[in-house]
Write an enzyme that holds these catalytic residues in place. Structure first.
Site, PDB file in Angstrom:
ATOM      1  N   LYS A 185       0.967  -1.399   0.171  1.00 42.42           N
ATOM      2  CA  LYS A 185      -0.081  -0.050  -0.157  1.00 42.42           C
ATOM      3  C   LYS A 185       0.309   1.163   0.091  1.00 42.42           C
ATOM      4  CE  LYS A 185      -1.870   1.462   3.848  1.00 42.42           C
ATOM      5  NZ  LYS A 185      -2.176   3.398   3.415  1.00 42.42           N
ATOM      6  N   ASP A 233      -3.849   4.679  -1.777  1.00 47.96           N
ATOM      7  CA  ASP A 233      -4.029   4.656  -0.414  1.00 47.96           C
ATOM      8  C   ASP A 233      -4.000   6.700  -0.464  1.00 47.96           C
ATOM      9  OD1 ASP A 233      -5.844   5.013   1.913  1.00 47.96           O
ATOM     10  OD2 ASP A 233      -4.478   4.299   3.488  1.00 47.96           O
ATOM     11  N   LYS A 235      -7.037   8.041  -0.678  1.00 46.73           N
ATOM     12  CA  LYS A 235      -8.313   8.566   0.450  1.00 46.73           C
ATOM     13  C   LYS A 235      -9.038   9.599  -0.007  1.00 46.73           C
ATOM     14  CE  LYS A 235      -6.740   6.567   4.652  1.00 46.73           C
ATOM     15  NZ  LYS A 235      -5.653   6.774   5.184  1.00 46.73           N
ATOM     16  N   ASP A 282     -13.611  14.941  -3.225  1.00 40.79           N
ATOM     17  CA  ASP A 282     -13.830  16.101  -4.101  1.00 40.79           C
ATOM     18  C   ASP A 282     -14.664  15.771  -3.999  1.00 40.79           C
ATOM     19  OD1 ASP A 282     -12.489  17.812  -4.978  1.00 40.79           O
ATOM     20  OD2 ASP A 282     -10.719  17.856  -5.162  1.00 40.79           O
ATOM     21  N   THR A 302      -9.038   5.251  11.712  1.00 41.57           N
ATOM     22  CA  THR A 302      -8.539   4.353  12.362  1.00 41.57           C
ATOM     23  C   THR A 302      -8.356   4.875  13.680  1.00 41.57           C
ATOM     24  OG1 THR A 302      -6.380   3.714  11.450  1.00 41.57           O
ATOM     25  CG2 THR A 302      -8.854   1.629  11.861  1.00 41.57           C
ATOM     26  N   ARG A 361       3.422  -0.059  10.556  1.00 45.95           N
ATOM     27  CA  ARG A 361       4.375   0.189  11.235  1.00 45.95           C
ATOM     28  C   ARG A 361       4.804  -1.134  12.528  1.00 45.95           C
ATOM     29  NH1 ARG A 361       2.834   5.530  13.361  1.00 45.95           N
ATOM     30  NH2 ARG A 361       0.697   4.433  12.656  1.00 45.95           N
TER      31      ARG A 361
END
Ligand code: C5P
Length: 233
Positions: free
Chosen positions: A32, A60, A62, A65, A121, A213
């Protein structure tokens, strides 16, 4: 290889991203990328990562618009052979419809999966209610937006391990559920407020897990990935 695991490449450094792809390409289903790599390298980063062996790319960004602008963005991403991409469900029905039409017009081979983001999240109930003015519970709000996403023909939705169960119940078996915020037990949650374990997300009905991470920040990514895979059993 565990095709359910998607590794998030959250770094602005091409060499670091390629080194992670080299180490994990035969172990995970997709990589990703977000703003950190696309802003410095543009969408050419997709070819660079594919050349390094990344078979599927999840873009990704997101999108959120007006419909015309999102449709243009989806068309550009589809041309690059992106496997999956995100857009905010709160962009509304017309924006989602424009994105879906554009994705479909790319043809069966290039058509990307469109997955809808509802509540990030990194947000908790206090922020949702006190700052964003949403009085519903996070779960109710996400179920509502996820059903809207499916009604307007997105391929699936994003949610944390904590909401997979009610969202799977609400949308049924058809939609894809992608779950970020995955951690091994008792480890650093970083900026994530709603996180959870891989096994819980899968048991409750998630199709894909995004791990960033907790994986890429570890000294031995393959060994750490094995720990995630074991926790899936
Ligand atoms: O490092 P970590 O595993 O927390 O990274 C999670 C990844 O998933 C990040 O790349 C983040 O942008 C993405 N993501 C998220 N929450 C969402 C949607 C995407 O954390 N709701």
């Amino acid at each position: 290889m565990n095709r359910q695991i998607i590794c998030a490449l959250d770094t602005p450094h091409l060499d670091e991203a390629i080194s992670i792809v080299n180490r994990l390409k035969s172990h995970v289903g997709a990589f990703k990328i977000g703003h950190a790599l696309t802003l410095p390298y543009g969408l050419d980063i997709i070819d660079r990562l594919k050349d390094a062996g990344a078979s599927r790319i999840f873009l990704d960004l997101k999108f959120h618009d007006i419909p015309n602008s999102v449709a243009l963005a989806v068309a550009e991403a589809a041309k690059r052979g992106v496997w999956m991409m995100t857009l905010h469900i709160s962009g509304g029905p017309a924006m989602m419809t424009a994105a879906v039409e554009e994705a479909r017009s790319a043809g069966d081979e290039l058509r990307p999966l469109l997955v809808g983001v509802s509540v990030l999240t990194s947000l908790d109930q206090r922020v949702l209610t006190d700052h964003l003015g949403v009085s519903r519970s996070i779960e109710e709000h996400m179920v509502h937006l996820s059903k809207l996403a499916m009604e307007f023909d997105l391929d699936g939705v994003v949610c944390s391990a904590q909401e997979v169960k009610p969202i799977r119940e609400a949308i049924g078996p058809r939609g894809v559920i992608v779950t970020p915020g995955i951690r091994l037990p008792n480890t650093d949650s970083h900026d994530q407020k709603r996180f959870g374990e891989a096994s819980v997300a899968i048991e409750h009905g998630a199709d894909y897990l995004v791990i960033g991470r907790a994986l890429t920040g570890s000294p031995d990514v393959v060994k750490t990935l094995e720990q995630f895979k074991l926790s899936l059993v």
